[in-house]
Design a protein around this motif. Structure first.
Motif, mmCIF file in Angstrom:
data_model
loop_
_atom_site.group_PDB
_atom_site.id
_atom_site.type_symbol
_atom_site.label_atom_id
_atom_site.label_comp_id
_atom_site.label_asym_id
_atom_site.label_seq_id
_atom_site.Cartn_x
_atom_site.Cartn_y
_atom_site.Cartn_z
ATOM 1 N N LEU A 24 0.859 -1.182 0.000
ATOM 2 C CA LEU A 24 0.000 0.000 0.000
ATOM 3 C C LEU A 24 0.891 1.226 0.000
ATOM 4 O O LEU A 24 2.006 1.190 0.529
ATOM 5 N N SER A 25 0.383 2.303 -0.596
ATOM 6 C CA SER A 25 1.115 3.545 -0.382
ATOM 7 C C SER A 25 0.135 4.675 -0.121
ATOM 8 O O SER A 25 -0.993 4.662 -0.602
ATOM 9 N N PHE A 26 0.593 5.594 0.715
ATOM 10 C CA PHE A 26 -0.269 6.690 1.165
ATOM 11 C C PHE A 26 0.407 8.012 0.891
ATOM 12 O O PHE A 26 1.624 8.122 0.983
ATOM 13 N N GLU A 27 -0.408 9.004 0.578
ATOM 14 C CA GLU A 27 0.124 10.341 0.339
ATOM 15 C C GLU A 27 -0.432 11.301 1.378
ATOM 16 O O GLU A 27 -1.460 11.048 2.005
ATOM 17 N N LYS A 28 0.265 12.401 1.538
ATOM 18 C CA LYS A 28 -0.204 13.529 2.328
ATOM 19 C C LYS A 28 -1.633 13.876 1.893
ATOM 20 O O LYS A 28 -1.997 13.633 0.744
#
Lengths: 253, 251
Positions: A24-28
Motif C-alpha cells: 500500500l502507499s499513502f500520500e499527504k
C-alpha cells in the motif's frame, strides 16, 4: 510519503498471518479509514506503521527510506506520528495540560522531561492546541474527571502537540456513543484539512468511514480486500468484509 | 453437601498440625493457674512515673527518626530497583532475574541480623539500627513496588512509546502516577512496621524508646515501663492516622 512493501505479520505461536503481504502507499492529504471485522488485522496494521509492532516480513518506507527498528531511529520516526487509542491511554492523576505536554517528550532531553521544565512557548502551544480541540479552560482538570469524548480530545491534543506528519487512530471512537463519535470524527477531519495530515484510522462504523474518509481500505483475515474511494465501497464490498465463514458454510449447504 | 471426603482429610491434617504445634510450643492453658503473678506484676506498673517524661519523649523522637529514615531510604533506593525487578520494565531477562533474586536475598535477612552484624563495626546506637531497617525495606519495597509495576495498565505505556519518549522515561511517566497511591500506602505500612522493628533493635542497643523500655524493664523500673508502653501505643496510632490522612489526600 508512506509505503508498505510486502508487509506480513505473524504472531508467535499462531498458524495464520495477522497481516499477509500488504502493499500500500499513502500520500499527504489522505484521510484513510480502515474497515474490517474484529481480528481482521486492523490494529496490527496501524501498529506496524509506528513500529509498535514489527513486521515479520516486508518493509515500511517513510519518506522513501525504510523504517528502522533501531531504538533511536524508531523514536525519531515515532515522534512524527501522532496516535490516538481506543481507551485513550492518558496518564491518570495528571492534568489535561500535563498529559498534552507529554506529547513533547520525544523532542526533549531526558533531564528536562524528568524535572518538567517546559519553555513558555511549549506551554502556550499546548494551551492553544487544547483550545483547538475544544477543551478551553480545562487544562488544569485531572483527566480521570473528564467524559469519554473529552478524554479522546486530550488524546488528540497530545498527538497534535508532537507536530506529527501522520495521525494514526486505533479505534478512537469504539468506546464512545454515536453522537460523540461523530463529533470526534469531524474534529479529526477539521485537523486533517487544516494541517494536511495523512490520517489513518481504524473504525467499526462504516457510516462514519463513508462520511469522512477520502479513501477506504478493507482487511479480511489479514488480507487487503478493498482499497478505493468511499463511494465504491458498496453493499457487495460490505458483505465481503463483514460476512463470516460460518455464514459462507451455511449458504453453501 | 458442604463436606467432601477430600476436605475431611484436610481438616484431619489441620487438627494434627495444631496438636503437634501445641506440643512443640508447650501450649498449656492450665499454666494460667499462676495468673495472680501477672496481676501482681501489672499492678506494679501503676501509678505511672512521669518524672522522666522529657527523656522518654526525646527517645521517642529518636525512634520515630530511625523508623522514618529507615523506611524512607528503603523507599528511595527500592523504587528505582523495583523498575529493574519488574518483568515489563527490566531491560532484559537476566537483569530482571538478577534484581529479583537480589531483592529477595536482602529481604530474607531479618533486621535484627543486619543490626547484630553492623554493631561490630558501628558500635551501639541508632545508626546501625537505621541501616538495618533500610536494608530490609529496600528488599520489601522493591518487591512490593515491582509487583505493582507489573500489574499497571499497559495503555499509557504504549502511548508514551508512541510519542517517541525514551524507554525508561516512558515507563516512569506512564507507571508511577498509576501506582503512586499504592506506593504511599505500602510506605506508611512499612513505616509502622519499622517503628516496631526499631523497638526490637533497641533491645540490642539500637537506642530510642525501645532501648529505654528494655533498660527500665531490666532495672525493675515498672512505673516507667508503663509510661514507655503508653507512649509507644500513642506513637503507633498517630503514625497510622497520619498514614490514612495522607493516603486519602492523595487518592
Amino acid at each position: 510519503m508512506l509505503e508498505l512493501k510486502n508487509v506480513s505479520v505473524r504472531y508467535p505461536g499462531m498458524k495464520d498471518n495477522a497481516l499477509s503481504d500488504l502493499n500500500l502507499s499513502f500520500e499527504k492529504n489522505e484521510f484513510v479509514c480502515v474497515l474490517g471485522k474484529s481480528g481482521a488485522g486492523k490494529s496490527t496494521f496501524i501498529r506496524c506503521i509506528n513500529g509498535l509492532q514489527q513486521p515479520t516480513e516486508g518493509e515500511i518506507h517513510f519518506d522513501g527510506t525504510p523504517m528502522s527498528f533501531q531504538k533511536e531511529e524508531l523514536r525519531q520516526i515515532r515522534r512524527e506520528m501522532g496516535m490516538v487509542f481506543q481507551h485513550f491511554n492518558l496518564i491518570p492523576r495528571m492534568s489535561v495540560l500535563q498529559n498534552v505536554l507529554t506529547g513533547r517528550f520525544g523532542y526533549r532531553s531526558t533531564f528536562k522531561n524528568l524535572v518538567g521544565w517546559f519553555t513558555s512557548e511549549e506551554i502556550q502551544e499546548a494551551k492553544r492546541i487544547i483550545a483547538e480541540v475544544g477543551l478551553t479552560e480545562m487544562e488544569n482538570r485531572r483527566v480521570e474527571n473528564l467524559s469519554g469524548g473529552q478524554k479522546q480530545r486530550v488524546g488528540i491534543a497530545r498527538a497534535l502537540v508532537q507536530h506529527p506528519r501522520i495521525l494514526l487512530g486505533d479505534e478512537p471512537v469504539a468506546s464512545l456513543d454515536p453522537g460523540t463519535s461523530n463529533r470526534i470524527f469531524s474534529l479529526l477531519q477539521d485537523i486533517h484539512e487544516r494541517l494536511g495530515l495523512l490520517t489513518i484510522i481504524n473504525v467499526h462504523d462504516i457510516e462514519l468511514a463513508k462520511r469522512y474518509a477520502t479513501r477506504i481500505i478493507a482487511l479480511k483475515d489479514g488480507e487487503l480486500i478493498f482499497d478505493g474511494k468511499p463511494e465504491d465501497f458498496t453493499s457487495a464490498e460490505y458483505q465481503e468484509t463483514y460476512e463470516s465463514e460460518q455464514q459462507n458454510l451455511f449458504f453453501q449447504i | 453437601m458442604w463436606f467432601k471426603k477430600r476436605s475431611l482429610i484436610i481438616y484431619a491434617l489441620l487438627v494434627v498440625a495444631i496438636f503437634i504445634s501445641m506440643r512443640l510450643t508447650e501450649f498449656d492453658l492450665t499454666k494460667f493457674r499462676d495468673f495472680r503473678n501477672m496481676i501482681d506484676f501489672l499492678s506494679q506498673w501503676f501509678p505511672m512515673d512521669f518524672t522522666r517524661l522529657p527523656g522518654m519523649l526525646e527517645d521517642t523522637l529518636a525512634t520515630l527518626a530511625m523508623a522514618f529514615l529507615g523506611s524512607f531510604l528503603g523507599l528511595i533506593i527500592g523504587l528505582p530497583l523495583s523498575f529493574l525487578a519488574a518483568r515489563n520494565t527490566a531491560h532484559s531477562k537476566p537483569v530482571f532475574h538478577f534484581f529479583r533474586v537480589a531483592l529477595s536475598f536482602v529481604r530474607s535477612v531479618p533486621e535484627i541480623v543486619f543490626g547484630l552484624i553492623l554493631l561490630t563495626t558501628l558500635g551501639l546506637g541508632p545508626f546501625p539500627a537505621v541501616l538495618a531497617i533500610t536494608f530490609h525495606n529496600i528488599g520489601v519495597m522493591g518487591k512490593l513496588i515491582s509487583e505493582l509495576i507489573e500489574a499497571a495498565d499497559t495503555g499509557p505505556q504504549e502511548a508514551m512509546k508512541a510519542v517517541g519518549a525514551k524507554r525508561w522515561v516512558a515507563s516512569l511517566f506512564s507507571i508511577l502516577p498509576q501506582i503512586w497511591p499504592n506506593v504511599l500506602s505500602n510506605f506508611f505500612y512499612r513505616f509502622e512496621v519499622a517503628i516496631r522493628t526499631s523497638l526490637i533493635l533497641g533491645f540490642i542497643g539500637g537506642g530510642g524508646i525501645g532501648q529505654r523500655l528494655f533498660n527500665d524493664f531490666n532495672t525493675f523500673n515498672y512505673s516507667s515501663v508503663s509510661l514507655d508502653v503508653l507512649i509507644i501505643m500513642v506513637m503507633v496510632i498517630l503514625v497510622d492516622s497520619l498514614g490514612s490522612f495522607v493516603r486519602n489526600r492523595v487518592i
